[in-house]
Design a protein around this motif. Structure first.
Motif, PDB file in Angstrom:
ATOM      1  N   ILE A  92       3.174   4.809 -31.446  1.00  0.00           N
ATOM      2  CA  ILE A  92       3.555   4.580 -32.135  1.00  0.00           C
ATOM      3  C   ILE A  92       5.539   3.658 -32.031  1.00  0.00           C
ATOM      4  N   VAL A  93       5.901   2.567 -31.738  1.00  0.00           N
ATOM      5  CA  VAL A  93       7.126   1.730 -31.716  1.00  0.00           C
ATOM      6  C   VAL A  93       7.072   1.288 -33.365  1.00  0.00           C
ATOM      7  N   ARG A  94       8.722   2.406 -33.643  1.00  0.00           N
ATOM      8  CA  ARG A  94       9.084   1.282 -35.274  1.00  0.00           C
ATOM      9  C   ARG A  94      10.076   0.535 -35.154  1.00  0.00           C
ATOM     10  N   GLU A 153       4.877  -6.888 -38.731  1.00  0.00           N
ATOM     11  CA  GLU A 153       6.249  -7.126 -38.876  1.00  0.00           C
ATOM     12  C   GLU A 153       6.861  -8.458 -39.973  1.00  0.00           C
ATOM     13  N   GLN A 154       7.522  -7.752 -40.743  1.00  0.00           N
ATOM     14  CA  GLN A 154       7.880  -8.710 -41.980  1.00  0.00           C
ATOM     15  C   GLN A 154       9.640  -8.765 -41.076  1.00  0.00           C
ATOM     16  N   TYR A 187       4.627  -1.023 -33.728  1.00  0.00           N
ATOM     17  CA  TYR A 187       3.001  -1.249 -33.027  1.00  0.00           C
ATOM     18  C   TYR A 187       3.134  -0.485 -32.498  1.00  0.00           C
ATOM     19  N   ALA A 188       1.026  -0.275 -32.469  1.00  0.00           N
ATOM     20  CA  ALA A 188       0.804   1.191 -31.976  1.00  0.00           C
ATOM     21  C   ALA A 188      -0.641   1.082 -30.786  1.00  0.00           C
ATOM     22  N   TRP A 189      -0.440   1.940 -30.325  1.00  0.00           N
ATOM     23  CA  TRP A 189      -1.398   1.701 -29.349  1.00  0.00           C
ATOM     24  C   TRP A 189      -2.441   2.497 -28.900  1.00  0.00           C
ATOM     25  N   VAL A 190      -3.621   3.143 -28.378  1.00  0.00           N
ATOM     26  CA  VAL A 190      -3.757   4.497 -28.227  1.00  0.00           C
ATOM     27  C   VAL A 190      -4.031   4.693 -26.303  1.00  0.00           C
ATOM     28  N   GLY A 191      -2.986   5.191 -26.073  1.00  0.00           N
ATOM     29  CA  GLY A 191      -2.858   5.941 -24.575  1.00  0.00           C
ATOM     30  C   GLY A 191      -3.840   6.301 -23.696  1.00  0.00           C
TER      31      GLY A 191
END
Length: 116
Positions: free
Chosen positions: A84-86, A53-54, A73-77
């Motif tokens: 990924i959520v931008r 984040e910036q 943010y991102a995660w492996v399901g």
């Protein structure tokens, strides 16, 4: 707006595979405090979770002073797909864009928390 981001992160955490927390290691952690008008941070863990984040203060010293934030943010399901959520968060609110790798659908709890 902060509570919305927190709920989204909680939903992302519930969507992540169940691992023993002691097995997950922090592999990257960067923080940059740019003084009064900016910041950035990034972290990544060994289970594939990431957050960057910036933030930048806009219209410093005016009646319209506000912070503009962008990040992802991102995660492996549990299906092995990286989600990924931008997002952008500014005077127009929290504006997420949900992405996924091939072969999976974004968990409905995440979609509901982001868009609902």
């Amino acid at each position: 707006m902060k509570s919305f981001v927190i709920f989204a992160l909680i939903a992302a955490a519930y969507a992540a595979p169940l691992l023993n927390p002691q097995d997950v290691q922090i592999v990257r952690y960067d923080v940059n405090n740019g003084g009064l008008d900016s910041y950035s941070f990034a972290w990544e863990t060994s289970d594939g979770s990431k957050h960057e984040e910036q933030g930048q203060l806009k219209n410093l010293g005016t009646e319209n002073e506000a912070i503009a934030v962008q990040g992802q943010y991102a995660w492996v399901g549990p299906d092995g797909v990286t989600y990924i959520v931008r997002y952008i968060a500014d005077e127009n609110g929290f504006q997420p864009t949900i992405e996924q790798g091939p072969g999976g659908a974004v968990p409905s709890a995440v979609v509901a928390s982001l868009l609902g």
